[in-house]
Design a protein around this motif. Sequence first.
Motif, short mmCIF file in Angstrom:
data_model
loop_
_atom_site.label_atom_id
_atom_site.label_comp_id
_atom_site.label_asym_id
_atom_site.label_seq_id
_atom_site.Cartn_x
_atom_site.Cartn_y
_atom_site.Cartn_z
N ASN A 57 0.80 -1.23 0.00
CA ASN A 57 0.00 0.00 0.00
C ASN A 57 0.83 1.28 0.00
O ASN A 57 0.28 2.37 0.07
CB ASN A 57 -0.95 0.00 1.20
N SER A 58 2.13 1.15 -0.08
CA SER A 58 3.01 2.32 -0.07
C SER A 58 3.05 2.96 -1.45
O SER A 58 2.97 2.28 -2.47
CB SER A 58 4.42 1.92 0.33
N ALA A 59 3.24 4.26 -1.47
CA ALA A 59 3.40 4.99 -2.73
C ALA A 59 4.84 4.98 -3.24
O ALA A 59 5.10 5.42 -4.36
CB ALA A 59 2.94 6.44 -2.55
N LEU A 60 5.77 4.45 -2.44
CA LEU A 60 7.17 4.43 -2.88
C LEU A 60 7.32 3.50 -4.09
O LEU A 60 6.66 2.46 -4.17
CB LEU A 60 8.08 3.97 -1.74
N PRO A 61 8.18 3.87 -5.04
CA PRO A 61 8.27 3.14 -6.31
C PRO A 61 9.17 1.91 -6.30
O PRO A 61 9.46 1.35 -7.34
CB PRO A 61 8.83 4.20 -7.26
N PHE A 62 9.62 1.48 -5.14
CA PHE A 62 10.51 0.32 -5.07
C PHE A 62 10.00 -0.65 -4.01
O PHE A 62 9.15 -0.29 -3.18
CB PHE A 62 11.96 0.74 -4.79
N ALA A 63 10.52 -1.87 -4.01
CA ALA A 63 10.10 -2.90 -3.06
C ALA A 63 10.93 -2.87 -1.78
O ALA A 63 10.42 -3.13 -0.70
CB ALA A 63 10.20 -4.28 -3.71
N TRP A 64 12.21 -2.55 -1.92
CA TRP A 64 13.10 -2.44 -0.77
C TRP A 64 14.28 -1.53 -1.12
O TRP A 64 14.55 -1.31 -2.30
CB TRP A 64 13.60 -3.81 -0.29
N MET A 65 14.93 -1.03 -0.08
CA MET A 65 16.09 -0.17 -0.28
C MET A 65 17.08 -0.42 0.85
O MET A 65 16.68 -0.64 1.99
CB MET A 65 15.68 1.30 -0.27
N HIS A 66 18.37 -0.38 0.50
CA HIS A 66 19.44 -0.47 1.49
C HIS A 66 20.42 0.64 1.15
O HIS A 66 21.01 0.63 0.06
CB HIS A 66 20.10 -1.84 1.40
N GLY A 67 20.56 1.60 2.05
CA GLY A 67 21.40 2.76 1.78
C GLY A 67 22.52 2.92 2.78
O GLY A 67 22.45 2.45 3.92
N TYR A 68 23.56 3.62 2.33
CA TYR A 68 24.73 3.89 3.14
C TYR A 68 25.14 5.35 2.90
O TYR A 68 25.08 5.83 1.78
CB TYR A 68 25.91 3.01 2.70
N GLY A 69 25.57 6.01 3.93
CA GLY A 69 26.02 7.38 3.74
C GLY A 69 26.34 8.07 5.05
O GLY A 69 26.76 7.43 6.02
N HIS A 70 26.12 9.38 5.05
CA HIS A 70 26.45 10.20 6.22
C HIS A 70 25.39 11.28 6.44
O HIS A 70 24.92 11.90 5.48
CB HIS A 70 27.80 10.89 6.03
N TYR A 71 25.04 11.48 7.70
CA TYR A 71 24.26 12.64 8.10
C TYR A 71 25.23 13.74 8.48
O TYR A 71 26.18 13.51 9.24
CB TYR A 71 23.39 12.34 9.33
N HIS A 72 25.00 14.94 7.98
CA HIS A 72 25.78 16.13 8.32
C HIS A 72 24.81 17.04 9.07
O HIS A 72 23.80 17.46 8.48
CB HIS A 72 26.29 16.82 7.06
N GLU A 73 25.11 17.36 10.34
CA GLU A 73 24.10 18.04 11.15
C GLU A 73 24.66 19.22 11.93
O GLU A 73 25.85 19.30 12.23
CB GLU A 73 23.46 17.03 12.12
N HIS A 74 23.73 20.11 12.25
CA HIS A 74 23.99 21.23 13.14
C HIS A 74 23.01 21.10 14.30
O HIS A 74 21.83 20.83 14.08
CB HIS A 74 23.79 22.56 12.41
N TYR A 75 23.51 21.27 15.52
CA TYR A 75 22.69 21.14 16.72
C TYR A 75 22.65 22.46 17.46
O TYR A 75 23.62 23.21 17.47
CB TYR A 75 23.29 20.07 17.66
N VAL A 76 21.51 22.71 18.09
CA VAL A 76 21.36 23.87 18.96
C VAL A 76 20.76 23.40 20.28
O VAL A 76 20.05 22.40 20.34
CB VAL A 76 20.47 24.97 18.33
N ARG A 77 21.05 24.17 21.31
CA ARG A 77 20.50 23.87 22.63
C ARG A 77 19.36 24.84 22.87
O ARG A 77 19.55 26.05 22.86
CB ARG A 77 21.58 24.01 23.68
N ILE A 78 18.16 24.29 23.07
CA ILE A 78 16.97 25.09 23.30
C ILE A 78 16.41 24.72 24.67
O ILE A 78 16.11 23.54 24.90
CB ILE A 78 15.91 24.84 22.20
N ASP A 79 16.31 25.68 25.55
CA ASP A 79 15.81 25.43 26.92
C ASP A 79 16.53 24.26 27.58
O ASP A 79 15.91 23.40 28.21
CB ASP A 79 14.29 25.19 26.91
N GLY A 80 17.85 24.19 27.38
CA GLY A 80 18.66 23.18 28.02
C GLY A 80 18.69 21.82 27.33
O GLY A 80 19.32 20.89 27.83
N THR A 81 18.00 21.69 26.19
CA THR A 81 17.92 20.41 25.48
C THR A 81 18.50 20.55 24.08
O THR A 81 18.14 21.47 23.36
CB THR A 81 16.45 19.95 25.37
#
Length: 154
Positions: free
Chosen positions: A108-132
């Motif tokens: 029932n998914s709208a995705l066009p493939f049956a399965w996926m296996h991916g590899y890579g990197h998340y590049h992130e920026h973090y902020v502290r909001i109200d101590g979290t």
Amino acid sequence: MTDGERAIAMADIAALKARYCRTLDTKDWDGHRAVFAPDLVADFRASAGGDDPAMMTHGAAAYVAKLAAALVDVITVHHCHTPEVRIESSAAATGIWAMEDKLWVGANSALPFAWMHGYGHYHEHYVRIDGTWRIAATRLSRLRVDIGERQRNG
């Protein structure tokens, strides 16, 4: 910041990324939205092998709503490891995380493939909001994506 404060911040950011993966894979959308700053910038334009402008989203609520809709009838498993976290101040940090994700797509998914296996990197920026700590910006770069095609009838 003291060395102890930096160590605590790094541990808090690692726990934040663990919550990111868990809430995503369990489809806890309220919990998932809570890992982000409200003004999140989510840049996944290059994550699917192209430069799709629809894969750039501004705002945590909009991003999580888009994600929840895309993952209907999809089982996901995300692993993030080997973090390179740099504490810039008591309220800002950056990080790169190696990642691996697997998706199994239901009928029932709208995705066009049956399965996926991916590899890579998340590049992130973090902020502290109200101590979290929160994710303020995230970008996914891919090294490889293996995709199983849907079976076609007829």
